[in-house]
Design a protein around this motif. Structure first.
Motif, PDB file in Angstrom:
ATOM      1  N   GLU A 147     -12.098 -11.318   0.038  1.00  0.00           N
ATOM      2  CA  GLU A 147     -13.167 -12.044  -0.508  1.00  0.00           C
ATOM      3  C   GLU A 147     -12.941 -13.606  -0.624  1.00  0.00           C
ATOM      4  N   GLN A 148     -13.760 -14.359  -0.050  1.00  0.00           N
ATOM      5  CA  GLN A 148     -13.561 -15.775  -0.053  1.00  0.00           C
ATOM      6  C   GLN A 148     -14.836 -16.380  -0.916  1.00  0.00           C
ATOM      7  N   LEU A 149     -14.507 -17.577  -1.436  1.00  0.00           N
ATOM      8  CA  LEU A 149     -15.544 -18.233  -2.325  1.00  0.00           C
ATOM      9  C   LEU A 149     -16.443 -18.757  -1.270  1.00  0.00           C
ATOM     10  N   THR A 150     -17.938 -18.869  -1.489  1.00  0.00           N
ATOM     11  CA  THR A 150     -18.768 -19.841  -0.629  1.00  0.00           C
ATOM     12  C   THR A 150     -19.141 -20.829  -1.856  1.00  0.00           C
ATOM     13  N   TRP A 151     -19.689 -21.916  -1.117  1.00  0.00           N
ATOM     14  CA  TRP A 151     -20.646 -22.991  -1.733  1.00  0.00           C
ATOM     15  C   TRP A 151     -21.520 -22.235  -2.703  1.00  0.00           C
ATOM     16  N   GLU A 152     -22.133 -21.337  -2.402  1.00  0.00           N
ATOM     17  CA  GLU A 152     -23.224 -20.665  -3.071  1.00  0.00           C
ATOM     18  C   GLU A 152     -22.841 -20.085  -4.374  1.00  0.00           C
ATOM     19  N   ASP A 153     -21.365 -19.947  -4.619  1.00  0.00           N
ATOM     20  CA  ASP A 153     -20.786 -19.412  -5.589  1.00  0.00           C
ATOM     21  C   ASP A 153     -20.685 -20.403  -6.867  1.00  0.00           C
ATOM     22  N   PHE A 154     -20.860 -21.626  -6.377  1.00  0.00           N
ATOM     23  CA  PHE A 154     -20.583 -22.921  -7.553  1.00  0.00           C
ATOM     24  C   PHE A 154     -22.081 -23.333  -7.818  1.00  0.00           C
ATOM     25  N   LYS A 155     -22.431 -22.798  -8.893  1.00  0.00           N
ATOM     26  CA  LYS A 155     -23.863 -22.945  -9.560  1.00  0.00           C
ATOM     27  C   LYS A 155     -24.128 -24.072 -10.554  1.00  0.00           C
ATOM     28  N   ALA A 156     -22.952 -24.543 -11.211  1.00  0.00           N
ATOM     29  CA  ALA A 156     -23.199 -25.622 -12.280  1.00  0.00           C
ATOM     30  C   ALA A 156     -23.767 -26.919 -11.566  1.00  0.00           C
ATOM     31  N   ALA A 157     -24.513 -27.803 -12.262  1.00  0.00           N
ATOM     32  CA  ALA A 157     -24.831 -28.877 -11.733  1.00  0.00           C
ATOM     33  C   ALA A 157     -23.542 -29.961 -11.748  1.00  0.00           C
ATOM     34  N   PRO A 158     -23.339 -30.734 -10.460  1.00  0.00           N
ATOM     35  CA  PRO A 158     -22.287 -31.689 -10.712  1.00  0.00           C
ATOM     36  C   PRO A 158     -22.665 -32.732 -11.452  1.00  0.00           C
ATOM     37  N   PRO A 159     -21.513 -33.466 -11.970  1.00  0.00           N
ATOM     38  CA  PRO A 159     -21.749 -34.763 -12.743  1.00  0.00           C
ATOM     39  C   PRO A 159     -21.973 -35.805 -11.674  1.00  0.00           C
ATOM     40  N   THR A 160     -22.790 -36.822 -12.317  1.00  0.00           N
ATOM     41  CA  THR A 160     -23.193 -37.945 -11.742  1.00  0.00           C
ATOM     42  C   THR A 160     -21.942 -38.639 -11.096  1.00  0.00           C
ATOM     43  N   ASP A 161     -20.824 -38.734 -11.780  1.00  0.00           N
ATOM     44  CA  ASP A 161     -19.618 -39.255 -11.307  1.00  0.00           C
ATOM     45  C   ASP A 161     -19.021 -38.281  -9.915  1.00  0.00           C
ATOM     46  N   LYS A 162     -18.743 -39.407  -8.883  1.00  0.00           N
ATOM     47  CA  LYS A 162     -18.603 -38.789  -7.533  1.00  0.00           C
ATOM     48  C   LYS A 162     -17.042 -38.981  -7.366  1.00  0.00           C
ATOM     49  N   THR A 163     -16.228 -39.006  -8.164  1.00  0.00           N
ATOM     50  CA  THR A 163     -14.838 -39.182  -7.873  1.00  0.00           C
ATOM     51  C   THR A 163     -13.837 -37.897  -7.654  1.00  0.00           C
ATOM     52  N   ILE A 164     -14.744 -36.662  -8.108  1.00  0.00           N
ATOM     53  CA  ILE A 164     -14.230 -35.490  -7.515  1.00  0.00           C
ATOM     54  C   ILE A 164     -15.351 -34.691  -6.850  1.00  0.00           C
ATOM     55  N   ALA A 165     -14.763 -34.085  -5.810  1.00  0.00           N
ATOM     56  CA  ALA A 165     -15.809 -33.602  -4.985  1.00  0.00           C
ATOM     57  C   ALA A 165     -16.275 -32.088  -5.464  1.00  0.00           C
ATOM     58  N   ALA A 166     -15.382 -31.323  -6.234  1.00  0.00           N
ATOM     59  CA  ALA A 166     -15.857 -30.051  -6.660  1.00  0.00           C
ATOM     60  C   ALA A 166     -14.849 -29.675  -7.656  1.00  0.00           C
ATOM     61  N   THR A 167     -15.241 -28.715  -8.517  1.00  0.00           N
ATOM     62  CA  THR A 167     -14.370 -28.017  -9.480  1.00  0.00           C
ATOM     63  C   THR A 167     -14.651 -26.613  -9.609  1.00  0.00           C
ATOM     64  N   THR A 168     -13.401 -25.940  -9.603  1.00  0.00           N
ATOM     65  CA  THR A 168     -13.438 -24.400  -9.674  1.00  0.00           C
ATOM     66  C   THR A 168     -12.917 -23.993 -11.155  1.00  0.00           C
ATOM     67  N   ALA A 169     -13.973 -23.413 -11.503  1.00  0.00           N
ATOM     68  CA  ALA A 169     -13.522 -22.897 -13.076  1.00  0.00           C
ATOM     69  C   ALA A 169     -13.193 -21.431 -13.042  1.00  0.00           C
ATOM     70  N   SER A 170     -11.779 -21.198 -13.190  1.00  0.00           N
ATOM     71  CA  SER A 170     -11.356 -19.854 -12.928  1.00  0.00           C
ATOM     72  C   SER A 170     -10.280 -19.468 -14.010  1.00  0.00           C
ATOM     73  N   GLY A 171      -9.868 -18.329 -14.473  1.00  0.00           N
ATOM     74  CA  GLY A 171      -8.758 -18.092 -15.346  1.00  0.00           C
ATOM     75  C   GLY A 171      -8.620 -16.604 -15.667  1.00  0.00           C
ATOM     76  N   LEU A 172      -7.822 -16.353 -16.649  1.00  0.00           N
ATOM     77  CA  LEU A 172      -7.262 -14.987 -16.948  1.00  0.00           C
ATOM     78  C   LEU A 172      -8.112 -14.215 -17.828  1.00  0.00           C
TER      79      LEU A 172
END
Length: 172
Positions: free
Chosen positions: A26-51
């Motif tokens: 299984e692979q992530l798709t952009w549809e899996d990223f549901k949080a609103a991005p910050p206005t600062d655009k120095t980072i393109a994306a963030t994955t929240a994952s953990g155990l």
């Protein structure tokens, strides 16, 4: 009874939106990223994952064995991206963050499967979990550093291969 079943199904659907576990193939798709991005655009994306883990003990004092579950989760409601900054390479970079979480879930599973617990089982497992999380965090940081958050394409390709090999070598 029917309304209870519908409520249970609705509750399960809500829980599934909150997080989902890593699955081979299984692979992530952009549809899996549901949080609103910050206005600062120095980072393109963030994955929240953990155990996450759960366990039950069996056996007697001094020789406890475990029935356990360790899962690497992805949290859609905490993961975000800027569509105008992202491409397939950035998505692959984010997928590898999730894959790295799975590698450390496997490491914890291996430790739990090989260990006999003698004292305070809960404290021993918390200690293992804490150590695994420190290692996971350091590894994620190293990954971002060596790939420059996917901007170093050669570094990203090296890590793609490295993580694929680790997943192939380790059992689930």
């Amino acid at each position: 009874m029917r309304s209870l079943l519908l409520f249970a199904l609705a509750l399960q659907a809500q829980q599934e939106d909150v997080a989902f576990g890593w699955e081979s193939g299984e692979q992530l798709t952009w549809e899996d990223f549901k949080a609103a991005p910050p206005t600062d655009k120095t980072i393109a994306a963030t994955t929240a994952s953990g155990l996450s883990y759960s366990f039950k003990t069996r056996g007697g004092p001094g020789e406890y064995r475990l029935d356990y579950e360790v899962i690497a989760y992805f949290y859609p409601e905490k993961s975000w991206y800027h569509p105008e900054l992202c491409d397939a390479m950035v998505l692959k970079h984010e997928q590898l963050h999730f894959d790295i979480s799975e590698i450390f879930a496997r490491k914890m599973r291996k430790i739990l499967s090989e260990r006999t617990f003698k004292g305070n089982v809960r404290a021993e497992i918390r200690s293992i979990f804490s150590e695994i999380n420190k290692e996971l965090s350091a590894y994620q940081d190293r990954y971002d550093l060596e790939t420059d958050f996917s901007r170093n394409r050669e570094g990203q390709l090296r890590w793609n291969k490295k993580i694929a090999e680790k997943l192939e070598r380790t059992s689930q």
